[in-house]
Design an enzyme around this catalytic site. Sequence first.
Site, PDB file in Angstrom:
ATOM      1  N   GLU A 247       0.840  -1.189   0.000  1.00 38.10           N
ATOM      2  CA  GLU A 247       0.000   0.000   0.000  1.00 38.10           C
ATOM      3  C   GLU A 247       0.878   1.244   0.000  1.00 38.10           C
ATOM      4  OE1 GLU A 247      -2.640  -0.140   3.304  1.00 38.10           O
ATOM      5  OE2 GLU A 247      -3.506  -2.080   2.756  1.00 38.10           O
ATOM      6  N   HIS A 248       0.243   2.394  -0.185  1.00 39.45           N
ATOM      7  CA  HIS A 248       0.924   3.675  -0.048  1.00 39.45           C
ATOM      8  C   HIS A 248       0.510   4.258   1.294  1.00 39.45           C
ATOM      9  CE1 HIS A 248       2.013   7.896  -0.747  1.00 39.45           C
ATOM     10  NE2 HIS A 248       2.791   7.462  -1.729  1.00 39.45           N
ATOM     11  N   PRO A 249       1.440   4.891   2.007  1.00 38.57           N
ATOM     12  CA  PRO A 249       1.086   5.373   3.346  1.00 38.57           C
ATOM     13  C   PRO A 249       0.037   6.466   3.376  1.00 38.57           C
ATOM     14  CG  PRO A 249       3.279   6.122   2.718  1.00 38.57           C
ATOM     15  CD  PRO A 249       2.857   5.118   1.689  1.00 38.57           C
ATOM     16  N   ALA A 251      -1.659   7.718   0.013  1.00 33.97           N
ATOM     17  CA  ALA A 251      -2.454   7.796  -1.219  1.00 33.97           C
ATOM     18  C   ALA A 251      -3.301   6.530  -1.368  1.00 33.97           C
ATOM     19  CB  ALA A 251      -1.540   7.973  -2.432  1.00 33.97           C
ATOM     20  N   ARG A 302      -8.956   2.603   4.507  1.00 34.26           N
ATOM     21  CA  ARG A 302      -8.149   1.914   3.504  1.00 34.26           C
ATOM     22  C   ARG A 302      -8.387   0.405   3.501  1.00 34.26           C
ATOM     23  NH1 ARG A 302      -2.314   2.739   3.693  1.00 34.26           N
ATOM     24  NH2 ARG A 302      -2.584   4.552   5.020  1.00 34.26           N
TER      25      ARG A 302
END
Length: 414
Positions: A247-249, A251, A302
Site C-alpha cells: 500500500e501507499h502510506p 495515497a 483503507r
Amino acid sequence: MTGISDFTSAATTSHTSPEGHLPLAGLKVVDLTLARAGPTAVRHLADWGADVIRVEQPLAPAGSPAMEDVVGRERGSDYQNLHRNKRSLRLNLKNPDGLAVLMDLVKNADVVIENMRPMVKHRLGIAYEDLSRINPRLIYGSISGFGQTGPYRDRPGFDHIAQGMTGLMSVTGIPGGGPLRTGIAVGDLTAGNMLALNIMMALYERERTGRGRWVHTSLMESLLFMLDFQATRWLVDKEVPRSVGNEHPTAIPTDVFPTLDGHVTMSAPTSRMWPKLCEVIDKPHWAHKSEWSTRDGRSANRVEIHARIAEVTRTKPAHYWIERLNAVGVTCGPIYTMDQVFADEQVKVLGMAAPVEHPVLGKMHLLASPLNFDGVPRRIRRATPDGGTDAGRILRELGYSEEKISELSRNGVC
C-alpha cells in the site's frame, strides 16, 4: 600479475573515439572507486563520452587469496555492467612509483572520483588537498558511508547498513513483519547518482571561476534525501512512518490487487482518478459515499476499500484491468519478473538492453543509460576491460618511455 608486454596489442590499437559527438567528450576522469556507489557515479560520465581511466589494484601475489570486488568477478555480469566504456590501469598506490604515476594522471585530469573511507585517502596522500596542489582545476568527487566529518566518518559503509540507519527498512515490508531491505542497493545507487549530479554542477561552476572544488555525498545523506515525504512526515508533522506493505502510506487506494490470473498494481488516489476507478469496476456509487469521497476519508477506510476492490478485480484477468483502467487515465500495470520486463514492447522501444561485444565473453546486453540526449544515439561503446588492459597505451600518453614502462611492470607497480 599480468605484465605490460601482454597489453601491447591492446595498447597499440587506437582507443575508440567516436565520442566527439557525445556531451562529455574531452572530459578526462580518473576513477579510483570500488564496490557500487562510486562506480555508479563514474558510469554516468563514461557512458556520455568522458575518457575514464580506471585505476585498479594490482593483482594479488601468486599463492595469496585473490582480491575480489564486492560486486563480483571481473568478467561477471555485475562488474561488466558497472565498468563499461572505461580504460583500465593497475597501480600499486602504496609504492612511491605507483603514486607518481597517479600524480601524472591527475595533472591533466578534469575529475577524480573515489569512495574510500576518509582516513584511507589521507593515509595514501591522495585526498583533495594533495591532488589540488598539482591541479587547481581538479573536481574531486567523494562518496563515503556516513559523511566526511562526524563520529561515524571512518566507519565502513555498506548499502544494507545505510538502509537500516536512515529508516528505510522501517518503512519497508509487510506490517508486523519486521524491518526489510529493498530488493536493490538503493543507497549505493542513489549516492552514485547524486555524486554525478554534484560533479556536473562543479564542472559548470569551474567554467566561471577557473578553479576546481571538492564535492561529496554519502550513503546516509543520499538515502535520507530519498526518504523525502517519509522523512518530512517526522520533521514537520512529528509522525513516525510505519511500513504499509504494497500500500501507499497516504495515497488511497494504492496496492497490489488479485486478478483471475495473477496480480496487478493499481493506484487511484486523486479526486480525478477515484471516480473513474469506481466506474470501471462497476461501482460508481462508491465515489459518492461521504466517508470515501475525500483523501482523508479513504485513508481512514483503507482496509475496507482495498478489500472491496480486491473482490472485484479477482473476477477478471490482469490484462482486462490494465487496458480498461489505463484507457480512462487510472494507473494500473502488471507485476513482472525480470525476464518479462525485457520482453515488454515498451522496454524494447526504449532500448534499455544495450548490446556490446566483449573480446572474450562475446556479445552481451547490459543495462543502458536512462538519460536521453535528442539526436545522440545511446550505446555502449566499449565492454569492460580486464584489469590493466590499457596500461601500455595510458602510460605512453603520459610520455613514459618503453624502458620506463617495462621497469614499472618488473617492479610490480603496474
